[in-house]
Motif scaffolding. Structure first.
Motif, PDB file in Angstrom:
ATOM      1  N   PRO A 239    -120.534 -15.507 -44.947  1.00  0.00           N
ATOM      2  CA  PRO A 239    -119.837 -14.432 -45.658  1.00  0.00           C
ATOM      3  C   PRO A 239    -120.484 -13.049 -45.552  1.00  0.00           C
ATOM      4  CG  PRO A 239    -120.032 -16.406 -47.018  1.00  0.00           C
ATOM      5  CD  PRO A 239    -120.923 -16.620 -45.832  1.00  0.00           C
ATOM      6  N   VAL A 240    -121.622 -12.933 -44.904  1.00  0.00           N
ATOM      7  CA  VAL A 240    -122.193 -11.599 -44.644  1.00  0.00           C
ATOM      8  C   VAL A 240    -121.265 -10.847 -43.679  1.00  0.00           C
ATOM      9  CG1 VAL A 240    -124.164 -10.389 -43.589  1.00  0.00           C
ATOM     10  CG2 VAL A 240    -124.559 -12.341 -45.118  1.00  0.00           C
ATOM     11  N   VAL A 241    -120.489 -11.609 -42.921  1.00  0.00           N
ATOM     12  CA  VAL A 241    -119.599 -11.024 -41.913  1.00  0.00           C
ATOM     13  C   VAL A 241    -118.152 -11.270 -42.331  1.00  0.00           C
ATOM     14  CG1 VAL A 241    -118.893 -11.186 -39.482  1.00  0.00           C
ATOM     15  CG2 VAL A 241    -121.306 -11.427 -40.116  1.00  0.00           C
ATOM     16  N   ASP A 242    -117.329 -10.235 -42.203  1.00  0.00           N
ATOM     17  CA  ASP A 242    -115.890 -10.386 -42.405  1.00  0.00           C
ATOM     18  C   ASP A 242    -115.351 -11.063 -41.138  1.00  0.00           C
ATOM     19  OD1 ASP A 242    -113.161 -10.088 -42.444  1.00  0.00           O
ATOM     20  OD2 ASP A 242    -113.200  -8.021 -43.191  1.00  0.00           O
ATOM     21  N   GLU A 243    -115.095 -12.369 -41.245  1.00  0.00           N
ATOM     22  CA  GLU A 243    -114.778 -13.164 -40.052  1.00  0.00           C
ATOM     23  C   GLU A 243    -113.462 -12.732 -39.404  1.00  0.00           C
ATOM     24  OE1 GLU A 243    -116.625 -17.179 -40.228  1.00  0.00           O
ATOM     25  OE2 GLU A 243    -114.545 -17.813 -39.950  1.00  0.00           O
ATOM     26  N   ALA A 244    -112.496 -12.316 -40.231  1.00  0.00           N
ATOM     27  CA  ALA A 244    -111.210 -11.857 -39.661  1.00  0.00           C
ATOM     28  C   ALA A 244    -111.464 -10.618 -38.796  1.00  0.00           C
ATOM     29  CB  ALA A 244    -110.225 -11.544 -40.780  1.00  0.00           C
ATOM     30  N   ALA A 245    -112.338  -9.735 -39.262  1.00  0.00           N
ATOM     31  CA  ALA A 245    -112.656  -8.524 -38.490  1.00  0.00           C
ATOM     32  C   ALA A 245    -113.410  -8.885 -37.212  1.00  0.00           C
ATOM     33  CB  ALA A 245    -113.478  -7.559 -39.344  1.00  0.00           C
ATOM     34  N   LEU A 246    -114.273  -9.885 -37.297  1.00  0.00           N
ATOM     35  CA  LEU A 246    -115.000 -10.335 -36.108  1.00  0.00           C
ATOM     36  C   LEU A 246    -114.023 -10.884 -35.068  1.00  0.00           C
ATOM     37  CD1 LEU A 246    -117.498 -11.249 -34.459  1.00  0.00           C
ATOM     38  CD2 LEU A 246    -117.591 -13.300 -35.892  1.00  0.00           C
ATOM     39  N   ILE A 247    -113.093 -11.693 -35.517  1.00  0.00           N
ATOM     40  CA  ILE A 247    -112.117 -12.293 -34.596  1.00  0.00           C
ATOM     41  C   ILE A 247    -111.307 -11.186 -33.911  1.00  0.00           C
ATOM     42  CG2 ILE A 247    -110.004 -13.711 -34.522  1.00  0.00           C
ATOM     43  CD1 ILE A 247    -111.402 -15.399 -36.830  1.00  0.00           C
ATOM     44  N   GLU A 248    -110.908 -10.204 -34.709  1.00  0.00           N
ATOM     45  CA  GLU A 248    -110.129  -9.085 -34.161  1.00  0.00           C
ATOM     46  C   GLU A 248    -110.958  -8.312 -33.125  1.00  0.00           C
ATOM     47  OE1 GLU A 248    -107.846  -7.246 -37.430  1.00  0.00           O
ATOM     48  OE2 GLU A 248    -108.233  -5.387 -36.308  1.00  0.00           O
ATOM     49  N   ALA A 249    -112.224  -8.066 -33.442  1.00  0.00           N
ATOM     50  CA  ALA A 249    -113.093  -7.317 -32.525  1.00  0.00           C
ATOM     51  C   ALA A 249    -113.282  -8.077 -31.208  1.00  0.00           C
ATOM     52  CB  ALA A 249    -114.446  -7.048 -33.186  1.00  0.00           C
ATOM     53  N   LEU A 250    -113.372  -9.402 -31.299  1.00  0.00           N
ATOM     54  CA  LEU A 250    -113.532 -10.220 -30.081  1.00  0.00           C
ATOM     55  C   LEU A 250    -112.231 -10.253 -29.278  1.00  0.00           C
ATOM     56  CD1 LEU A 250    -115.551 -13.126 -31.725  1.00  0.00           C
ATOM     57  CD2 LEU A 250    -116.370 -11.772 -29.781  1.00  0.00           C
ATOM     58  N   GLN A 251    -111.121 -10.380 -30.007  1.00  0.00           N
ATOM     59  CA  GLN A 251    -109.817 -10.456 -29.310  1.00  0.00           C
ATOM     60  C   GLN A 251    -109.451  -9.137 -28.650  1.00  0.00           C
ATOM     61  OE1 GLN A 251    -107.489 -11.845 -32.642  1.00  0.00           O
ATOM     62  NE2 GLN A 251    -107.484 -13.969 -31.924  1.00  0.00           N
ATOM     63  N   ASN A 252    -109.839  -8.025 -29.309  1.00  0.00           N
ATOM     64  CA  ASN A 252    -109.474  -6.701 -28.778  1.00  0.00           C
ATOM     65  C   ASN A 252    -110.491  -6.128 -27.808  1.00  0.00           C
ATOM     66  OD1 ASN A 252    -107.374  -6.939 -30.486  1.00  0.00           O
ATOM     67  ND2 ASN A 252    -108.191  -5.548 -32.066  1.00  0.00           N
ATOM     68  N   GLY A 253    -111.534  -6.885 -27.533  1.00  0.00           N
ATOM     69  CA  GLY A 253    -112.554  -6.388 -26.608  1.00  0.00           C
ATOM     70  C   GLY A 253    -113.413  -5.270 -27.182  1.00  0.00           C
ATOM     71  N   GLU A 254    -113.467  -5.171 -28.524  1.00  0.00           N
ATOM     72  CA  GLU A 254    -114.337  -4.144 -29.128  1.00  0.00           C
ATOM     73  C   GLU A 254    -115.802  -4.529 -28.969  1.00  0.00           C
ATOM     74  OE1 GLU A 254    -113.361  -2.642 -33.155  1.00  0.00           O
ATOM     75  OE2 GLU A 254    -111.484  -3.720 -32.806  1.00  0.00           O
ATOM     76  N   ILE A 255    -116.060  -5.839 -28.900  1.00  0.00           N
ATOM     77  CA  ILE A 255    -117.405  -6.321 -28.558  1.00  0.00           C
ATOM     78  C   ILE A 255    -117.235  -7.382 -27.470  1.00  0.00           C
ATOM     79  CG2 ILE A 255    -118.435  -5.809 -30.812  1.00  0.00           C
ATOM     80  CD1 ILE A 255    -118.268  -8.818 -31.460  1.00  0.00           C
ATOM     81  N   HIS A 256    -118.349  -7.672 -26.793  1.00  0.00           N
ATOM     82  CA  HIS A 256    -118.254  -8.535 -25.608  1.00  0.00           C
ATOM     83  C   HIS A 256    -118.176 -10.025 -25.955  1.00  0.00           C
ATOM     84  CE1 HIS A 256    -118.831  -9.752 -21.472  1.00  0.00           C
ATOM     85  NE2 HIS A 256    -119.878 -10.489 -21.831  1.00  0.00           N
ATOM     86  N   ALA A 257    -119.027 -10.453 -26.899  1.00  0.00           N
ATOM     87  CA  ALA A 257    -119.116 -11.889 -27.191  1.00  0.00           C
ATOM     88  C   ALA A 257    -119.816 -12.090 -28.532  1.00  0.00           C
ATOM     89  CB  ALA A 257    -119.907 -12.599 -26.084  1.00  0.00           C
ATOM     90  N   ALA A 258    -119.787 -13.329 -29.003  1.00  0.00           N
ATOM     91  CA  ALA A 258    -120.493 -13.646 -30.257  1.00  0.00           C
ATOM     92  C   ALA A 258    -121.133 -15.022 -30.166  1.00  0.00           C
ATOM     93  CB  ALA A 258    -119.531 -13.600 -31.444  1.00  0.00           C
ATOM     94  N   GLY A 259    -122.270 -15.138 -30.844  1.00  0.00           N
ATOM     95  CA  GLY A 259    -122.958 -16.422 -30.986  1.00  0.00           C
ATOM     96  C   GLY A 259    -123.130 -16.656 -32.479  1.00  0.00           C
ATOM     97  N   LEU A 260    -122.568 -17.738 -32.971  1.00  0.00           N
ATOM     98  CA  LEU A 260    -122.485 -17.930 -34.426  1.00  0.00           C
ATOM     99  C   LEU A 260    -123.021 -19.288 -34.842  1.00  0.00           C
ATOM    100  CD1 LEU A 260    -118.790 -16.662 -34.629  1.00  0.00           C
ATOM    101  CD2 LEU A 260    -120.855 -15.310 -35.111  1.00  0.00           C
ATOM    102  N   ASP A 261    -123.901 -19.273 -35.849  1.00  0.00           N
ATOM    103  CA  ASP A 261    -124.396 -20.539 -36.395  1.00  0.00           C
ATOM    104  C   ASP A 261    -123.832 -20.776 -37.794  1.00  0.00           C
ATOM    105  OD1 ASP A 261    -126.035 -22.888 -36.308  1.00  0.00           O
ATOM    106  OD2 ASP A 261    -127.463 -21.894 -37.644  1.00  0.00           O
ATOM    107  N   VAL A 262    -123.261 -19.713 -38.381  1.00  0.00           N
ATOM    108  CA  VAL A 262    -122.784 -19.796 -39.775  1.00  0.00           C
ATOM    109  C   VAL A 262    -121.409 -19.153 -39.873  1.00  0.00           C
ATOM    110  CG1 VAL A 262    -125.073 -19.911 -40.842  1.00  0.00           C
ATOM    111  CG2 VAL A 262    -124.100 -17.677 -40.275  1.00  0.00           C
ATOM    112  N   PHE A 263    -120.625 -19.618 -40.844  1.00  0.00           N
ATOM    113  CA  PHE A 263    -119.218 -19.226 -40.926  1.00  0.00           C
ATOM    114  C   PHE A 263    -118.821 -19.047 -42.379  1.00  0.00           C
ATOM    115  CE2 PHE A 263    -120.173 -21.625 -37.199  1.00  0.00           C
ATOM    116  CZ  PHE A 263    -119.600 -20.855 -36.195  1.00  0.00           C
TER     117      PHE A 263
END
Ligand SMILES: NC(=O)C1=CN([C@@H]2O[C@H](COP(=O)(O)OP(=O)(O)OC[C@H]3O[C@@H](n4cnc5c(N)ncnc54)[C@H](O)[C@@H]3O)[C@@H](O)[C@H]2O)C=CC1
Ligand SMILES: O=C(O)C(=O)CO
Length: 324
Positions: A239-263
């Motif tokens: 919950p430190v990260v707004d996961e919906a915003a992360l998904i959007e950033a990944l889908q829109n190419g705003e960032i290159h990639a993500a490595g996640l251990d927590v959700f």
């Protein structure tokens, strides 16, 4: 008479035996209301509580009027209502340090596997797609000498800085509430505001605890600040990260990639869009999950409970100031 305790996590035999020399132990599967109801007398008499990954709130504490200490097999304690524990003068013990190096290893594994596409490419090999000399569609990006940004320079952040700087020649930027003299001296880490870390880092690694202040600290605006080539890692709490915003950033190419251990929700739901994104490495919260470290954490938690119920809270106590 030995004090009674509730154990809500399976322990290795030798650690259970150590616990049983000090306490009368009632083992339960979880801390759900129906379980508490089923073992009402044991909960009513318990002076100690030991386990991990379950919510300990005021409703539970009401069922445990004798409770003096609780010991979690984790360093994070966001699943505890600390105010409620403090109000009842109950010690909260945790397991810092014993897991630090292992968690830092896991974060480097996420950094390397996201950048070099280890999971994606290995799956293609297993699927029989390696039929000729590989081309650029199999390539990753370099890790060494790129800028490592660390959000949360605590014990794990420092161990990560050591790996990144000494092992991979990475310059370190970090954001923390205070300057970290050791990180600056040993790894030439540069203390920055959050915006600067996000804007200038090639890898942004979040290793923060979950608190009111850190909840959704990283959201849409923060992803927009990162480089398009940035790789984002979260190994603190989901919950430190707004996961919906992360998904959007990944889908829109705003960032290159993500490595996640927590959700935000664990286990990660099967319909999470994160599971179908090729530029995501998702791990099942394994930061500290090695045989050695999980044993050491459990041993530490057992010793912590023995100490706390003997009035010793100099080490590994979150709230020593309130303890009776
Ligand atoms: N993925 C996993 O399996 C694991 C995850 N963790 C998570 O990592 C967290 C960190 O662990 P440690 O490094 O041992 O803790 P720590 O307490 O040594 O470090 C946390 C750092 O975050 C900083 N911080 C806290 N709030 C902040 C804010 N609002 N802004 C900037 N900095 C802030 C603190 O000042 C501290 O330097 C744990 O609380 C836990 O949630 C820990 C172990 C395993
Ligand atoms: O210790 C913790 O806080 C974890 O997340 C698991 O090791």
């Amino acid at each position: 008479m030995k004090p009674s305790i509730i154990l809500y996590k399976a322990l290795p035999d030798d650690l259970l035996a150590r616990l049983e020399t000090h306490f009368t132990v009632t083992q339960v599967a979880n801390l759900k209301p129906e379980t508490v109801q089923q073992h009402a007398e044991a909960f009513a008499n318990a002076q100690g509580l030991l386990g991990s990954s379950q919510t300990v709130d005021s409703a539970l504490l009401e069922k445990m009027p004798q409770l003096r200490a609780t010991s979690t097999i984790s360093v994070g304690y966001d699943n505890f209502d600390v105010d409620a524990l403090n109000a009842r003068k109950i010690a909260l013990m945790h397991t810092p340090t014993v897991l630090t190096e292992t968690v830092a290893d896991t974060i480097m594994a996420l950094v390397l596997s996201s950048a070099r596409r280890v999971v994606d490419v290995a799956e293609r090999v297993k699927a029989g797609e390696w039929t000729k000399s590989i081309g650029p569609d199999w390539f990753g990006i370099d890790v060494h000498h790129k800028t490592m940004g660390i959000v949360g320079m605590g014990r794990i952040g420092l161990a990560l800085a050591q790996r990144a700087h000494c092992g991979f020649g990475m310059p370190i930027l970090y954001h923390a509430r205070r300057q970290h003299a050791e990180a600056e001296e040993r790894f030439q880490a540069r203390h920055c505001d959050l915006e600067t870390v996000l804007q200038e880092s090639d890898f942004v690694c979040v290793v923060l605890p979950l608190t009111e202040e850190t909840q959704h600290l990283i959201g849409k605006a923060q992803f927009a600040m990162m480089k398009k080539s940035a790789i984002f890692i979260n190994a603190g709490r989901g919950p430190v990260v707004d996961e919906a915003a992360l998904i959007e950033a990944l889908q829109n190419g705003e960032i290159h990639a993500a490595g996640l251990d927590v959700f935000e929700q664990e286990p990660l739901p099967a319909d999470s869009p994160l599971l179908s994104l090729p530029n995501v490495v998702a791990l099942p919260h394994i930061g500290s999950a090695t045989h050695e470290t999980r044993y050491n954490m459990a041993a530490c938690a057992v010793d912590n409970l023995i100490d706390a119920l003997n009035g010793k809270v100099e080490q590994n106590c979150v709230n020593p100031q309130v303890v009776r």
